[in-house]
Design a protein around this motif. Structure first.
Motif, PDB file in Angstrom:
ATOM      1  N   LEU A  95       0.828  -1.201   0.000  1.00  0.00           N
ATOM      2  CA  LEU A  95       0.000   0.000   0.000  1.00  0.00           C
ATOM      3  C   LEU A  95       0.864   1.253   0.000  1.00  0.00           C
ATOM      4  O   LEU A  95       0.601   2.207  -0.749  1.00  0.00           O
ATOM      5  N   PHE A  96       1.902   1.263   0.819  1.00  0.00           N
ATOM      6  CA  PHE A  96       2.777   2.429   0.896  1.00  0.00           C
ATOM      7  C   PHE A  96       3.466   2.696  -0.449  1.00  0.00           C
ATOM      8  O   PHE A  96       3.546   3.845  -0.891  1.00  0.00           O
ATOM      9  N   GLU A  97       3.950   1.651  -1.113  1.00  0.00           N
ATOM     10  CA  GLU A  97       4.622   1.825  -2.400  1.00  0.00           C
ATOM     11  C   GLU A  97       3.669   2.397  -3.444  1.00  0.00           C
ATOM     12  O   GLU A  97       4.030   3.296  -4.216  1.00  0.00           O
ATOM     13  N   ALA A  98       2.429   1.893  -3.472  1.00  0.00           N
ATOM     14  CA  ALA A  98       1.443   2.419  -4.417  1.00  0.00           C
ATOM     15  C   ALA A  98       1.099   3.870  -4.086  1.00  0.00           C
ATOM     16  O   ALA A  98       0.912   4.702  -4.979  1.00  0.00           O
ATOM     17  N   TRP A  99       1.024   4.165  -2.796  1.00  0.00           N
ATOM     18  CA  TRP A  99       0.718   5.526  -2.333  1.00  0.00           C
ATOM     19  C   TRP A  99       1.821   6.487  -2.751  1.00  0.00           C
ATOM     20  O   TRP A  99       1.552   7.606  -3.204  1.00  0.00           O
ATOM     21  N   LEU A 100       3.089   6.066  -2.618  1.00  0.00           N
ATOM     22  CA  LEU A 100       4.216   6.901  -3.035  1.00  0.00           C
ATOM     23  C   LEU A 100       4.171   7.196  -4.526  1.00  0.00           C
ATOM     24  O   LEU A 100       4.473   8.304  -4.967  1.00  0.00           O
ATOM     25  N   GLU A 101       3.800   6.181  -5.299  1.00  0.00           N
ATOM     26  CA  GLU A 101       3.754   6.323  -6.758  1.00  0.00           C
ATOM     27  C   GLU A 101       2.512   7.069  -7.235  1.00  0.00           C
ATOM     28  O   GLU A 101       2.350   7.322  -8.422  1.00  0.00           O
ATOM     29  N   LYS A 102       1.610   7.381  -6.287  1.00  0.00           N
ATOM     30  CA  LYS A 102       0.345   8.057  -6.613  1.00  0.00           C
ATOM     31  C   LYS A 102      -0.480   7.254  -7.617  1.00  0.00           C
ATOM     32  O   LYS A 102      -1.163   7.803  -8.495  1.00  0.00           O
ATOM     33  N   ASP A 103      -0.419   5.935  -7.478  1.00  0.00           N
ATOM     34  CA  ASP A 103      -1.203   5.021  -8.308  1.00  0.00           C
ATOM     35  C   ASP A 103      -2.581   4.902  -7.666  1.00  0.00           C
ATOM     36  O   ASP A 103      -2.845   4.007  -6.869  1.00  0.00           O
ATOM     37  N   THR A 104      -3.474   5.817  -8.011  1.00  0.00           N
ATOM     38  CA  THR A 104      -4.745   5.947  -7.308  1.00  0.00           C
ATOM     39  C   THR A 104      -5.619   4.695  -7.401  1.00  0.00           C
ATOM     40  O   THR A 104      -6.271   4.314  -6.417  1.00  0.00           O
ATOM     41  N   LYS A 105      -5.630   4.068  -8.552  1.00  0.00           N
ATOM     42  CA  LYS A 105      -6.446   2.863  -8.718  1.00  0.00           C
ATOM     43  C   LYS A 105      -5.963   1.756  -7.800  1.00  0.00           C
ATOM     44  O   LYS A 105      -6.759   1.080  -7.125  1.00  0.00           O
ATOM     45  N   LEU A 106      -4.648   1.573  -7.724  1.00  0.00           N
ATOM     46  CA  LEU A 106      -4.088   0.515  -6.888  1.00  0.00           C
ATOM     47  C   LEU A 106      -4.214   0.871  -5.399  1.00  0.00           C
ATOM     48  O   LEU A 106      -4.484  -0.011  -4.573  1.00  0.00           O
ATOM     49  N   VAL A 107      -4.033   2.138  -5.057  1.00  0.00           N
ATOM     50  CA  VAL A 107      -4.180   2.564  -3.667  1.00  0.00           C
ATOM     51  C   VAL A 107      -5.592   2.257  -3.161  1.00  0.00           C
ATOM     52  O   VAL A 107      -5.771   1.695  -2.063  1.00  0.00           O
ATOM     53  N   ARG A 108      -6.592   2.615  -3.959  1.00  0.00           N
ATOM     54  CA  ARG A 108      -7.982   2.354  -3.556  1.00  0.00           C
ATOM     55  C   ARG A 108      -8.227   0.853  -3.423  1.00  0.00           C
ATOM     56  O   ARG A 108      -8.847   0.388  -2.461  1.00  0.00           O
ATOM     57  N   LYS A 109      -7.727   0.076  -4.363  1.00  0.00           N
ATOM     58  CA  LYS A 109      -7.919  -1.366  -4.356  1.00  0.00           C
ATOM     59  C   LYS A 109      -7.263  -2.010  -3.130  1.00  0.00           C
ATOM     60  O   LYS A 109      -7.885  -2.820  -2.435  1.00  0.00           O
ATOM     61  N   LEU A 110      -6.021  -1.646  -2.859  1.00  0.00           N
ATOM     62  CA  LEU A 110      -5.298  -2.251  -1.746  1.00  0.00           C
ATOM     63  C   LEU A 110      -5.883  -1.851  -0.394  1.00  0.00           C
ATOM     64  O   LEU A 110      -5.926  -2.661   0.539  1.00  0.00           O
ATOM     65  N   THR A 111      -6.326  -0.603  -0.277  1.00  0.00           N
ATOM     66  CA  THR A 111      -6.944  -0.164   0.976  1.00  0.00           C
ATOM     67  C   THR A 111      -8.222  -0.941   1.244  1.00  0.00           C
ATOM     68  O   THR A 111      -8.453  -1.424   2.356  1.00  0.00           O
ATOM     69  N   LYS A 112      -9.057  -1.087   0.219  1.00  0.00           N
ATOM     70  CA  LYS A 112     -10.303  -1.844   0.377  1.00  0.00           C
ATOM     71  C   LYS A 112     -10.018  -3.296   0.732  1.00  0.00           C
ATOM     72  O   LYS A 112     -10.641  -3.860   1.642  1.00  0.00           O
ATOM     73  N   GLU A 113      -9.096  -3.916   0.031  1.00  0.00           N
ATOM     74  CA  GLU A 113      -8.783  -5.317   0.282  1.00  0.00           C
ATOM     75  C   GLU A 113      -8.254  -5.518   1.698  1.00  0.00           C
ATOM     76  O   GLU A 113      -8.598  -6.504   2.363  1.00  0.00           O
ATOM     77  N   HIS A 114      -7.423  -4.605   2.152  1.00  0.00           N
ATOM     78  CA  HIS A 114      -6.836  -4.694   3.492  1.00  0.00           C
ATOM     79  C   HIS A 114      -7.924  -4.650   4.562  1.00  0.00           C
ATOM     80  O   HIS A 114      -7.946  -5.477   5.492  1.00  0.00           O
ATOM     81  N   LEU A 115      -8.848  -3.704   4.433  1.00  0.00           N
ATOM     82  CA  LEU A 115      -9.917  -3.560   5.412  1.00  0.00           C
ATOM     83  C   LEU A 115     -10.936  -4.689   5.316  1.00  0.00           C
ATOM     84  O   LEU A 115     -11.416  -5.198   6.340  1.00  0.00           O
ATOM     85  N   GLN A 116     -11.276  -5.092   4.102  1.00  0.00           N
ATOM     86  CA  GLN A 116     -12.241  -6.181   3.921  1.00  0.00           C
ATOM     87  C   GLN A 116     -11.704  -7.498   4.461  1.00  0.00           C
ATOM     88  O   GLN A 116     -12.450  -8.273   5.074  1.00  0.00           O
ATOM     89  N   SER A 117     -10.427  -7.749   4.252  1.00  0.00           N
ATOM     90  CA  SER A 117      -9.807  -8.974   4.751  1.00  0.00           C
ATOM     91  C   SER A 117      -9.826  -9.008   6.278  1.00  0.00           C
ATOM     92  O   SER A 117     -10.137 -10.051   6.887  1.00  0.00           O
ATOM     93  N   THR A 118      -9.518  -7.871   6.893  1.00  0.00           N
ATOM     94  CA  THR A 118      -9.537  -7.787   8.359  1.00  0.00           C
ATOM     95  C   THR A 118     -10.936  -8.033   8.892  1.00  0.00           C
ATOM     96  O   THR A 118     -11.133  -8.794   9.849  1.00  0.00           O
ATOM     97  N   LEU A 119     -11.939  -7.402   8.286  1.00  0.00           N
ATOM     98  CA  LEU A 119     -13.321  -7.575   8.726  1.00  0.00           C
ATOM     99  C   LEU A 119     -13.767  -9.027   8.572  1.00  0.00           C
ATOM    100  O   LEU A 119     -14.404  -9.591   9.470  1.00  0.00           O
TER     101      LEU A 119
END
Length: 228
Positions: free
Chosen positions: A194-218
């Motif tokens: 997530l941090f690497e995608a965030w640094l690269e400003k890859d908005t599509k991947l940032v949104r995807k990884l954030t959702k997956e991270h939270l959904q997996s935890t839930l």
């Protein structure tokens, strides 16, 4: 107006002076997070005050803050109790995070300056350092700081307050989620990606990884809590 920066170490050494109430707050909070003060157990104010050598005034101030955080609750004539945990609350908290954090993390990525990026990197390194200490309950606080650091470059005061409060409510559930063997390693990998995608400003991947991270935890939490 931007939100206050997440409480993470900068490159300059800082001296943090805690009030007595803050020290009591951290003591009770830590004991709740490690399970020493179990859900629904009463907070024995006399015992804690004697153990820490403090008066009831800073203790009550600390308990009021913990109640605001959602870690304890008060009952008339009965004092304070540790709030229970439940699958229903976990679902509510993480669904709220899913509604707010993916977009906020994307916006934080786009707005981040070089200084913001360095702060987020430092927050990640601090989180990983704490995660390497087996059984350290403070990893949940550093986990919150890391995620806030990714969002804070674009957040106003109100958004910051709402997201930070929800993140505090999530801390006990994050700790519960990370307990099974192997999940901490997976969490480190997810945060790095997530941090690497965030640094690269890859908005599509940032949104995807954030959702997956939270959904997996839930998903994991719901599975764990239904058996408790």
């Amino acid at each position: 107006m931007q939100a206050p920066r997440a409480d993470i170490s900068s490159h300059k050494p800082t001296i943090i002076v805690q009030s007595i109430a803050d020290q009591v707050y951290n003591f009770v909070r830590r004991n709740i997070l490690i399970g020493e003060f179990a859900p629904l157990s009463p907070i024995r104010q006399d015992i804690i005050a004697a153990q820490l050598g403090v008066s009831k005034i800073p203790l009550r101030e600390a308990l009021a803050k913990l109640e605001h955080d959602g870690l304890v609750q008060s009952s008339p004539n009965k004092g304070f109790f540790v709030r229970p945990i439940s699958a229903a609350e976990a679902r509510e908290v993480f669904l709220l995070r899913l509604k707010l954090e993916p977009d906020a993390t994307v916006e934080g990525s786009l707005a981040a300056t070089k200084e913001d990026q360095e702060d987020a990197k430092q927050a990640l390194l601090e989180l990983e350092a704490v995660q390497s200490q087996v059984g350290n309950p403070e990893h949940v606080r550093y986990n919150r700081k890391f995620h806030i650091a990714l969002m804070s470059p674009s957040m106003g005061q109100i958004t910051y307050h709402i997201i930070n409060q929800i993140s505090i409510l999530a801390e006990r559930y994050v700790r519960l989620h990370i307990e099974p063997y192997g999940r901490e390693k997976h969490a480190i990998q997810a945060h790095r990606a997530l941090f690497e995608a965030w640094l690269e400003k890859d908005t599509k991947l940032v949104r995807k990884l954030t959702k997956e991270h939270l959904q997996s935890t839930l998903h994991d939490l719901e599975d764990e809590l239904k058996h408790q």
